[in-house]
Design a protein around this motif. Structure first.
Motif, PDB file in Angstrom:
ATOM      1  N   ARG A  29      -4.777  -8.698  -1.364  1.00  0.00           N
ATOM      2  CA  ARG A  29      -4.335  -9.538  -0.247  1.00  0.00           C
ATOM      3  C   ARG A  29      -2.950 -10.088  -0.562  1.00  0.00           C
ATOM      4  NH1 ARG A  29     -10.090 -11.834  -0.388  1.00  0.00           N
ATOM      5  NH2 ARG A  29     -11.057 -10.652   1.300  1.00  0.00           N
ATOM      6  N   PRO A  30      -2.105 -10.195   0.445  1.00  0.00           N
ATOM      7  CA  PRO A  30      -0.730 -10.675   0.199  1.00  0.00           C
ATOM      8  C   PRO A  30      -0.672 -12.033  -0.505  1.00  0.00           C
ATOM      9  CG  PRO A  30      -0.909  -9.794   2.412  1.00  0.00           C
ATOM     10  CD  PRO A  30      -2.301  -9.818   1.844  1.00  0.00           C
ATOM     11  N   ASN A  31      -1.581 -12.928  -0.185  1.00  0.00           N
ATOM     12  CA  ASN A  31      -1.539 -14.260  -0.800  1.00  0.00           C
ATOM     13  C   ASN A  31      -2.061 -14.255  -2.239  1.00  0.00           C
ATOM     14  OD1 ASN A  31      -4.140 -13.725   0.151  1.00  0.00           O
ATOM     15  ND2 ASN A  31      -4.606 -15.896   0.408  1.00  0.00           N
ATOM     16  N   GLU A  32      -2.605 -13.128  -2.718  1.00  0.00           N
ATOM     17  CA  GLU A  32      -3.106 -13.033  -4.087  1.00  0.00           C
ATOM     18  C   GLU A  32      -2.220 -12.149  -4.973  1.00  0.00           C
ATOM     19  OE1 GLU A  32      -7.072 -11.556  -3.683  1.00  0.00           O
ATOM     20  OE2 GLU A  32      -7.858 -13.470  -3.008  1.00  0.00           O
ATOM     21  N   ARG A  33      -1.138 -11.628  -4.433  1.00  0.00           N
ATOM     22  CA  ARG A  33      -0.315 -10.651  -5.150  1.00  0.00           C
ATOM     23  C   ARG A  33       0.192 -11.175  -6.489  1.00  0.00           C
ATOM     24  NH1 ARG A  33       4.887  -9.491  -5.840  1.00  0.00           N
ATOM     25  NH2 ARG A  33       5.611 -11.091  -4.426  1.00  0.00           N
ATOM     26  N   VAL A  34       0.783 -12.342  -6.512  1.00  0.00           N
ATOM     27  CA  VAL A  34       1.349 -12.880  -7.757  1.00  0.00           C
ATOM     28  C   VAL A  34       0.251 -13.156  -8.777  1.00  0.00           C
ATOM     29  CG1 VAL A  34       2.612 -14.822  -8.767  1.00  0.00           C
ATOM     30  CG2 VAL A  34       3.376 -13.822  -6.610  1.00  0.00           C
ATOM     31  N   GLN A  38       0.070 -11.252 -12.423  1.00  0.00           N
ATOM     32  CA  GLN A  38       0.079 -11.996 -13.678  1.00  0.00           C
ATOM     33  C   GLN A  38      -1.160 -11.679 -14.517  1.00  0.00           C
ATOM     34  OE1 GLN A  38       2.649 -13.890 -14.952  1.00  0.00           O
ATOM     35  NE2 GLN A  38       3.662 -12.857 -13.270  1.00  0.00           N
ATOM     36  N   ALA A  39      -2.306 -11.539 -13.880  1.00  0.00           N
ATOM     37  CA  ALA A  39      -3.534 -11.199 -14.611  1.00  0.00           C
ATOM     38  C   ALA A  39      -3.421  -9.812 -15.246  1.00  0.00           C
ATOM     39  CB  ALA A  39      -4.738 -11.256 -13.674  1.00  0.00           C
ATOM     40  N   ILE A  40      -2.859  -8.859 -14.519  1.00  0.00           N
ATOM     41  CA  ILE A  40      -2.673  -7.506 -15.051  1.00  0.00           C
ATOM     42  C   ILE A  40      -1.710  -7.537 -16.232  1.00  0.00           C
ATOM     43  CG2 ILE A  40      -1.693  -5.229 -14.549  1.00  0.00           C
ATOM     44  CD1 ILE A  40      -2.793  -5.629 -11.651  1.00  0.00           C
TER      45      ILE A  40
END
Length: 64
Positions: A29-34, A38-40
């Motif tokens: 989802r666009p709002n979860e991209r950052v 960062q988790a990856i």
């Protein structure tokens, strides 16, 4: 018209003998991209550092 695959895809580019580039394509989802990016990155860097530590430990054990 076919929709793009939702499966993650890793692309490896060899730029020269000492450098390579990994590109990861994934859906989120666009709002979860950052947050996902960062988790990856944190997971990748932790695994890379653990592998480097293991290699160093094996080298030290081999010279003892």
């Amino acid at each position: 018209m076919d929709l793009p695959s939702a499966a993650p895809k890793v692309i490896l580019q060899l730029t020269d003998a000492k450098e390579y580039r990994l590109s990861l394509r994934y859906t989120c989802r666009p709002n979860e991209r950052v947050k996902v990016e960062q988790a990856i990155l944190r997971g990748y860097l932790a695994r890379r550092d653990a592998a480097k530590t293991a290699v160093r430990a094996a080298a030290v054990a081999g010279t003892s």
